[in-house]
Structures are given as structure tokens and as C-alpha cells.
Design an enzyme around this catalytic site. Sequence first.
Site, PDB file in Angstrom:
ATOM      1  N   ARG A 141       0.852  -1.189   0.000  1.00 20.34           N
ATOM      2  CA  ARG A 141       0.000   0.000   0.000  1.00 20.34           C
ATOM      3  C   ARG A 141       0.887   1.237   0.000  1.00 20.34           C
ATOM      4  NH1 ARG A 141      -3.037  -3.320  -1.086  1.00 20.34           N
ATOM      5  NH2 ARG A 141      -5.175  -3.732  -0.353  1.00 20.34           N
ATOM      6  N   GLU A 197      -5.659   6.277  -6.279  1.00 23.45           N
ATOM      7  CA  GLU A 197      -5.951   5.246  -7.274  1.00 23.45           C
ATOM      8  C   GLU A 197      -7.414   5.332  -7.693  1.00 23.45           C
ATOM      9  OE1 GLU A 197      -4.802   1.340  -6.016  1.00 23.45           O
ATOM     10  OE2 GLU A 197      -2.730   1.906  -5.633  1.00 23.45           O
ATOM     11  N   HIS A 242      -1.334  -1.177  -9.957  1.00 22.94           N
ATOM     12  CA  HIS A 242      -1.947  -2.019  -8.919  1.00 22.94           C
ATOM     13  C   HIS A 242      -2.484  -3.313  -9.523  1.00 22.94           C
ATOM     14  CE1 HIS A 242      -3.936  -1.846  -4.692  1.00 22.94           C
ATOM     15  NE2 HIS A 242      -3.407  -3.041  -4.955  1.00 22.94           N
TER      16      HIS A 242
END
Length: 345
Positions: free
Chosen positions: A256, A285, A305
Site C-alpha cells: 500500500r 488510485e 496495482h
Amino acid sequence: MREPRHVAASIGPATSGGRPIKVAILDDYFDTLHTLPCFAKLAPFDVTIWNDHVQDVDALAERLADTEVLVLIRERTKIQAPLLERLSKLRLISQRSVYPHIDIDACTRHGVVVSSNLHADTPSYAAAELTWALVLAAMRQLPEQVEALKRGTWQTGVGWTLRGKTLGIYGYGRIGKVVAGYGQAFGMQVCVWARDAARARARADGYQTAASKEAFLAECDVVSLHMRLVDGTRGIVTAADLARMKPTALLVNTSRAGLVAPGALVDALRAGRPGMAAVDVFEQEPLTDPNDPLLGLPNVVCTPHIGYVTRDEYDLQFADIFDQIVAYAAGAPTNVVNPAVVKRT
């Protein structure tokens, strides 16, 4: 706005008021879920799948007005009180893993069950594999070499060999343990820094542990972050920590972005310590701004991601998510994170 995919229900027991329960799935970017073997679990339900990303409350409220069960793909969409107040028919949110994007208290107030299997017993091999892919890509300058070759340039620089170097695993959980094994297979020295109990597990597995966090960061050639983002780990990697790293070192973050203090990584990379970074996670994001400062740095490899984004991992994760829906429809919800809702019904 893309038109959603609608998958009509077959005849089955998953009904509400004599009709199939309405299920909505958000953020299925590549229209993948309906092609997975586990999707058959939703045959008795009336399913609508949205392939684009929307965070606007008005737009989401309109899309989900008739939704009774909402499926989330990890943390792509935030579900907060202003939206929940407008979703009068919503009764279940089903997802997998952690849920910082969901206002659990608001769900409880509005009678919405949140089911989320935290899969504490299984690592994400997909995330571990991507971590190792990023290590190799950064150390061997693969993105630059590939792009240069496409432009007609033969070799653009000299990379680094991993064998004999020190791999630092910061956070020795399920994924960190798998990545440590990859490092060992490549002939690296593996060093771990984590909480006391996790360091003890690492030593029991035969790995070296650092004398201190400061020594760990200063000595490792590659540092890979493997911690959950909670209050105690937010910003745990500070600007001072990054400044301790070698100018030849690589920082890898597939966990993260919030583990690193805001803005600290960009400043550190510009200052030359560490010399490189490889990241799959970002403070905002989805990241769609090509002018984001991290994307503009020449010593960074970035991916959007995709640590868990494989067909195999999807089928594993969504089998759990769909099982939670089936259990709820049968009157026996599982993996409930706000059990007070269930007790009231």
C-alpha cells in the site's frame, strides 16, 4: 459511460419477494468476472456488471438504486455514508480482504451486512510473483531496455545481478514469506525486519533478522514492503528511513502506498537515496494523471496495482466473494465484519 453487462438469473432459490436478488458488481475493468468458472455460483441471481470506474456519489446512487447485493473488487470504489444513505435497498456488501474504503459504522446504521473473507491462511501468490517481477525489471532496467530496442537503440545501460546481494523483507507475513523464498532461490541473502513475533517466525524459518530498523534499511540492497495498511503502519517508512538506504538500493512496494510518508518517496528518489523504486500502489488510485511526479522519474518502475490481477487469483478471490452472497441468500451470512446487523435481523 459504458453500458453495463446484465446477466439474467436462472431459476433458483436466491430470491427476494419472489424475484431474483439484484446483484451489482463495480469496477470489472476488463469484463473478466463473467468468464471465470466461479461465476456460475451467481446463476440464481440477477447480476449487473459495471466495467468503468465511477466515484461520484450521484452517479453511483443512480446506478445502484435497485441493488440489494454489492460486489466490490478490492478497494477500487469507496463506499461511504453519503452514498449509503441513498441506497435504501442495499442489504449486503461482499468483497475480500481489508476494507478501509468502506464506512463500516454507516453500513451498520443502515442495516447493510459487510462480508469480507480476510484469507488469513493463504498468501496471494500473484502479488508475490509481481513483486519479484518488479525486482527483476528494476534491477535489470527492463522497461528502458525494451523501449530503447523498439526505437532502434541497442543496449542503454548496465544493470545489477541479484545473486549475493541482500534482500530486505519489511513485514514478514504471508506474502513476505513467499517473496523471501524467491530471494533465497536467486542466491540472495535474506534479512527481515518486522514486529517481534514476526521476526521470531523468520528466524525459525532460517532467515536473518536485522538488529534494528535503521541497520536493516542501511544494509539491504533491495527492500520490499509487505505490511497491511492500518493506523500503526501508516507512514511507517519515513523520509529519514529512505535517506538511510544505499544510493544503489531498490525500494519495492506492492502493498500500500500509505506505508510510505506522503511525498517522501519522490523526494528521496530525487535526492538519490534509494537509487531506484518499483511500485504497484499509489496514494491516489486509479492513477490516471500522466504528469504525476512519480511517473516522471527515470529511476522508477510503475505498474497500475496489478499485484492480484490474474485470472487464477480472480477465480480464487471471487469464489469466496460469491460464496458469501450465496450464504447470505440462504440466511446464514459468513465472514461478517459488522455482526451487530445480523443480530438485529
